[in-house]
Design a protein around this motif. Structure first.
Motif, PDB file in Angstrom:
ATOM      1  N   SER A  51      -0.623  -5.270   6.105  1.00 19.04           N
ATOM      2  CA  SER A  51       0.015  -4.164   6.643  1.00 19.04           C
ATOM      3  C   SER A  51       1.350  -4.586   6.483  1.00 19.04           C
ATOM      4  CB  SER A  51      -0.405  -3.398   7.304  1.00 19.04           C
ATOM      5  OG  SER A  51      -2.060  -3.005   7.189  1.00 19.04           O
ATOM      6  N   GLY A  52       2.340  -3.284   7.138  1.00 18.52           N
ATOM      7  CA  GLY A  52       3.640  -3.525   7.476  1.00 18.52           C
ATOM      8  C   GLY A  52       4.722  -3.198   6.806  1.00 18.52           C
ATOM      9  N   SER A  53       4.714  -2.628   5.524  1.00 19.58           N
ATOM     10  CA  SER A  53       5.708  -2.453   4.950  1.00 19.58           C
ATOM     11  C   SER A  53       6.874  -1.205   5.581  1.00 19.58           C
ATOM     12  CB  SER A  53       5.565  -2.324   3.480  1.00 19.58           C
ATOM     13  OG  SER A  53       4.483  -1.064   3.143  1.00 19.58           O
ATOM     14  N   VAL A  54       5.941  -0.048   5.842  1.00 22.75           N
ATOM     15  CA  VAL A  54       6.597   0.916   6.426  1.00 22.75           C
ATOM     16  C   VAL A  54       7.234   0.533   7.972  1.00 22.75           C
ATOM     17  CG1 VAL A  54       6.349   3.231   7.556  1.00 22.75           C
ATOM     18  CG2 VAL A  54       5.077   2.615   5.365  1.00 22.75           C
ATOM     19  N   ALA A  55       6.602  -0.357   8.660  1.00 29.36           N
ATOM     20  CA  ALA A  55       7.161  -0.545  10.054  1.00 29.36           C
ATOM     21  C   ALA A  55       8.269  -1.425   9.574  1.00 29.36           C
ATOM     22  CB  ALA A  55       5.939  -1.538  10.770  1.00 29.36           C
ATOM     23  N   ALA A  56       8.199  -2.510   8.608  1.00 26.99           N
ATOM     24  CA  ALA A  56       9.325  -3.177   8.451  1.00 26.99           C
ATOM     25  C   ALA A  56      10.537  -2.891   7.871  1.00 26.99           C
ATOM     26  CB  ALA A  56       8.763  -4.497   7.382  1.00 26.99           C
ATOM     27  N   GLY A  57      10.272  -1.433   7.320  1.00 25.24           N
ATOM     28  CA  GLY A  57      11.336  -0.739   6.648  1.00 25.24           C
ATOM     29  C   GLY A  57      11.994   0.385   7.648  1.00 25.24           C
ATOM     30  N   ARG A  58      11.464   0.380   8.942  1.00 27.52           N
ATOM     31  CA  ARG A  58      11.863   1.789   9.637  1.00 27.52           C
ATOM     32  C   ARG A  58      13.033   1.508  10.076  1.00 27.52           C
ATOM     33  NH1 ARG A  58       8.271   5.164  12.402  1.00 27.52           N
ATOM     34  NH2 ARG A  58       6.464   3.881  11.604  1.00 27.52           N
ATOM     35  N   ALA A  59      13.730   0.376  10.297  1.00 26.66           N
ATOM     36  CA  ALA A  59      15.010   0.178  10.870  1.00 26.66           C
ATOM     37  C   ALA A  59      16.039   0.524  10.079  1.00 26.66           C
ATOM     38  CB  ALA A  59      15.195  -1.260  11.609  1.00 26.66           C
ATOM     39  N   ALA A  60      15.764   0.373   8.773  1.00 22.46           N
ATOM     40  CA  ALA A  60      16.928   0.601   7.593  1.00 22.46           C
ATOM     41  C   ALA A  60      16.968   2.046   7.398  1.00 22.46           C
ATOM     42  CB  ALA A  60      16.456  -0.103   6.530  1.00 22.46           C
ATOM     43  N   ILE A  61      16.045   2.878   7.916  1.00 21.98           N
ATOM     44  CA  ILE A  61      16.064   4.325   7.432  1.00 21.98           C
ATOM     45  C   ILE A  61      15.591   5.014   8.833  1.00 21.98           C
ATOM     46  CG2 ILE A  61      15.128   6.282   5.967  1.00 21.98           C
ATOM     47  CD1 ILE A  61      14.682   4.120   3.756  1.00 21.98           C
ATOM     48  N   PRO A  62      16.624   5.376   9.742  1.00 22.50           N
ATOM     49  CA  PRO A  62      16.217   6.012  10.874  1.00 22.50           C
ATOM     50  C   PRO A  62      15.829   7.332  10.863  1.00 22.50           C
ATOM     51  CG  PRO A  62      18.215   4.700  11.155  1.00 22.50           C
ATOM     52  CD  PRO A  62      18.134   4.590   9.481  1.00 22.50           C
ATOM     53  N   PHE A  63      14.659   7.712  11.371  1.00 27.25           N
ATOM     54  CA  PHE A  63      14.389   9.010  11.238  1.00 27.25           C
ATOM     55  C   PHE A  63      13.688   9.486  12.460  1.00 27.25           C
ATOM     56  CE2 PHE A  63      11.764  12.620   9.853  1.00 27.25           C
ATOM     57  CZ  PHE A  63      12.573  13.155   8.928  1.00 27.25           C
ATOM     58  N   PRO A  64      14.452  10.544  13.248  1.00 31.81           N
ATOM     59  CA  PRO A  64      14.080  10.999  14.696  1.00 31.81           C
ATOM     60  C   PRO A  64      12.613  11.616  14.865  1.00 31.81           C
ATOM     61  CG  PRO A  64      15.623  12.390  13.667  1.00 31.81           C
ATOM     62  CD  PRO A  64      15.314  11.424  12.666  1.00 31.81           C
ATOM     63  N   HIS A  65      11.956  12.217  13.791  1.00 28.31           N
ATOM     64  CA  HIS A  65      10.965  12.943  14.074  1.00 28.31           C
ATOM     65  C   HIS A  65       9.553  12.600  13.542  1.00 28.31           C
ATOM     66  CE1 HIS A  65      14.040  16.000  14.932  1.00 28.31           C
ATOM     67  NE2 HIS A  65      14.546  15.779  13.444  1.00 28.31           N
ATOM     68  N   HIS A  66       8.548  12.898  14.003  1.00 25.09           N
ATOM     69  CA  HIS A  66       7.178  12.454  13.699  1.00 25.09           C
ATOM     70  C   HIS A  66       6.322  13.637  13.538  1.00 25.09           C
ATOM     71  CE1 HIS A  66       7.727   8.126  14.333  1.00 25.09           C
ATOM     72  NE2 HIS A  66       8.651   8.337  15.467  1.00 25.09           N
ATOM     73  N   PRO A  67       5.365  13.488  12.862  1.00 17.14           N
ATOM     74  CA  PRO A  67       5.151  12.609  11.779  1.00 17.14           C
ATOM     75  C   PRO A  67       6.185  12.422  10.439  1.00 17.14           C
ATOM     76  CG  PRO A  67       3.716  14.216  11.140  1.00 17.14           C
ATOM     77  CD  PRO A  67       4.577  14.713  12.629  1.00 17.14           C
ATOM     78  N   LEU A  68       6.132  11.221  10.096  1.00 22.77           N
ATOM     79  CA  LEU A  68       7.228  11.105   8.932  1.00 22.77           C
ATOM     80  C   LEU A  68       6.810  11.578   7.575  1.00 22.77           C
ATOM     81  CD1 LEU A  68       7.524   7.078   9.541  1.00 22.77           C
ATOM     82  CD2 LEU A  68       9.436   8.951  10.157  1.00 22.77           C
ATOM     83  N   PRO A  69       7.768  12.206   7.016  1.00 20.91           N
ATOM     84  CA  PRO A  69       7.487  13.097   5.923  1.00 20.91           C
ATOM     85  C   PRO A  69       6.954  11.838   4.695  1.00 20.91           C
ATOM     86  CG  PRO A  69       9.565  13.985   6.849  1.00 20.91           C
ATOM     87  CD  PRO A  69       9.223  12.637   7.716  1.00 20.91           C
ATOM     88  N   ILE A  70       6.315  12.162   3.707  1.00 17.70           N
ATOM     89  CA  ILE A  70       5.758  11.353   2.752  1.00 17.70           C
ATOM     90  C   ILE A  70       7.151  10.487   2.148  1.00 17.70           C
ATOM     91  CG2 ILE A  70       5.471  12.929   0.991  1.00 17.70           C
ATOM     92  CD1 ILE A  70       3.291   9.642   1.456  1.00 17.70           C
ATOM     93  N   ASN A  71       8.011  11.258   1.910  1.00 14.08           N
ATOM     94  CA  ASN A  71       9.112  10.581   1.154  1.00 14.08           C
ATOM     95  C   ASN A  71      10.012   9.575   1.776  1.00 14.08           C
ATOM     96  OD1 ASN A  71      10.204  13.155   2.406  1.00 14.08           O
ATOM     97  ND2 ASN A  71      12.100  12.758   1.849  1.00 14.08           N
ATOM     98  N   VAL A  72      10.131   9.884   3.430  1.00 15.87           N
ATOM     99  CA  VAL A  72      10.615   9.086   4.124  1.00 15.87           C
ATOM    100  C   VAL A  72       9.706   7.582   4.355  1.00 15.87           C
ATOM    101  CG1 VAL A  72      11.353   8.736   6.600  1.00 15.87           C
ATOM    102  CG2 VAL A  72      11.564  10.889   5.304  1.00 15.87           C
ATOM    103  N   LYS A  73       8.632   7.969   4.453  1.00 19.07           N
ATOM    104  CA  LYS A  73       7.553   6.826   4.489  1.00 19.07           C
ATOM    105  C   LYS A  73       7.612   5.843   3.298  1.00 19.07           C
ATOM    106  CE  LYS A  73       3.524   7.133   6.363  1.00 19.07           C
ATOM    107  NZ  LYS A  73       2.014   7.289   6.880  1.00 19.07           N
ATOM    108  N   GLN A  74       7.602   6.725   2.214  1.00 17.85           N
ATOM    109  CA  GLN A  74       7.848   5.841   0.812  1.00 17.85           C
ATOM    110  C   GLN A  74       9.310   5.158   0.710  1.00 17.85           C
ATOM    111  OE1 GLN A  74       6.849   9.217  -1.626  1.00 17.85           O
ATOM    112  NE2 GLN A  74       4.690   8.469  -2.216  1.00 17.85           N
ATOM    113  N   ALA A  75      10.332   5.524   1.204  1.00 19.18           N
ATOM    114  CA  ALA A  75      11.513   4.686   1.072  1.00 19.18           C
ATOM    115  C   ALA A  75      11.369   3.798   2.245  1.00 19.18           C
ATOM    116  CB  ALA A  75      12.677   5.840   1.655  1.00 19.18           C
ATOM    117  N   MET A  76      11.059   3.911   3.318  1.00 15.68           N
ATOM    118  CA  MET A  76      10.815   2.776   4.430  1.00 15.68           C
ATOM    119  C   MET A  76      10.022   1.749   3.690  1.00 15.68           C
ATOM    120  SD  MET A  76      10.108   4.830   7.850  1.00 15.68           S
ATOM    121  CE  MET A  76      11.713   5.736   8.862  1.00 15.68           C
ATOM    122  N   ALA A  77       8.955   2.199   2.880  1.00 14.57           N
ATOM    123  CA  ALA A  77       7.887   1.109   2.495  1.00 14.57           C
ATOM    124  C   ALA A  77       8.693   0.339   1.328  1.00 14.57           C
ATOM    125  CB  ALA A  77       6.621   1.901   1.969  1.00 14.57           C
TER     126      ALA A  77
END
Length: 370
Positions: A51-77
């Protein structure tokens, strides 16, 4: 314990890959990488589900709200997947391969067989497969949902002997050890009953998508297929040292059947057959007595209407059924290549997805042989 394993699937979660949810860290991965390397040196094949692709990319695409929208999670991944792979690659002195899967890849029989063949080929050539859900494209209806259950499915695909799931606790406790000091670790579980599930709690890591319940679900899938399953604390280097020493540092969920018996039962009793092939005497003997794969050269006749990935009967020259297996080719293709050497398949078909018609791992002999 490890010396008895032939093939191992190791699942590592986001909390170990990116413990601060700010990118990849080697804090826990060094011990895991050393374990993988040592297993390989002992002749144990390893498939890593990471696992870990979303967590590993989280710093590159800051997003202040939770839960993350699917498009943001996909971009982080999309960002994190390359970072995660590079992090693993830096820890090894052998080749690694990235395998990204969705639920459809494992539910469609032809795509399942392609995944099976790819992983088998990588292992045959000493490459470490690193599997993850394809979070960059997976939507709710396409997702397996969590990498614990994905790891169980991968263990089935590669015919693993054991599934090791890394957690942030030592294993399954009788109660939540963080809130109940009287909770005790269960070293062995022989049956996953409702009482066992009642002991499981949720994950306290925001970076992870699974808790103990998903690990139990994965264990139930794997053990029903004849695969022992271990839940261990992946944050402790001592967990991996214990495994290599033949000790159980966590909770061992015992397989319900032998791996061979489980797969044989599945092949013989769960799969509908769509055709049959007749074998010459040499091929029949090789399959029955030497446990060999069925080569196109040994096929004398093909009948039925089957596709790649369908089950077919293997019969002797008199038409007596000897075994059931999963075909690597469809009816028309096998009809064209029957009786020819494997090196000539590409010349006849224009392509060669497999040198065998039925691989020995996908073949079950009938009880009565003659």
């Amino acid at each position: 314990m490890a010396l008895l394993w032939r093939r191992l699937v190791l699942k590592v979660g986001s909390a170990l890959i990116a413990p601060e949810a700010k990118g990849c860290s080697t804090r826990y991965l060094l011990a895991i990488a050393n374990f993988i390397s040592e297993c390989r040196q002992q002749g144990v094949e390893v498939v890593l589900v990471s696992s870990g692709s979303v967590a590993a990319g989280r710093a590159a695409i800051p997003f202040p709200h939770h839960p993350l929208p699917i498009n943001v999670k996909q971009a982080m991944a999309a960002v994190g997947q390359t970072r995660m792979m590079q992090s693993w690659r830096n820890l090894f002195d052998f080749d690694c391969a990235q395998i990204l899967l969705t639920h459809d890849d494992l539910s469609d029989r032809r795509r399942y067989l392609n995944v099976h063949n790819t992983l088998r080929t990588l292992l045959d050539h000493g490459v470490l497969p690193i599997v993850n859900e394809n979070d960059t494209v997976a939507t709710a209806e396409l997702k397996v949902g969590d990498n614990d259950n994905l790891a169980a499915l991968v263990a089935s695909v590669v015919d693993a002997d054991v599934l090791v799931i890394c957690s942030d606790v030592d294993g399954l406790y009788t109660a939540n050890p963080r809130t109940n000091p009287a909770a005790t670790l269960l070293a062995d579980v022989h049956q996953l009953s409702s009482d066992i599930y009642a002991m499981a709690g949720g994950s306290h890591h925001q970076t992870g998508t699974g808790g103990m319940v998903t690990k139990l679900q994965a264990a139930q899938k794997a053990t029903s297929l004849g695969i022992d399953t271990l839940i261990i604390n992946g944050q402790k280097a001592s967990s991996f040292a214990s495994l290599l020493a033949g000790q159980n540092p966590g909770t061992l969920f015992h397989k319900q059947l032998s791996r061979v018996s489980a797969k044989k039962h599945w092949l013989l009793h769960s799969l509908k057959t769509y055709g049959e092939v007749q074998l010459d005497e040499g091929a029949a003997k090789a399959v029955l007595e030497r446990g060999a794969s069925l080569l196109p050269k040994g096929i004398t006749a093909v009948s039925g209407d089957f596709e790649k990935g369908d089950a077919i009967w293997l019969c002797d020259s008199a038409g007596q059924k000897l075994a059931k297996g999963i075909s690597q080719y469809n009816t028309a293709e096998l009809g064209k290549i029957k009786g020819i050497h494997s090196q000539n398949i590409a010349g006849v078909l224009g392509y060669c997805p497999s040198e065998v018609a039925v691989h020995r791992d996908d073949l079950a002999l009938l009880e009565v042989k003659s």
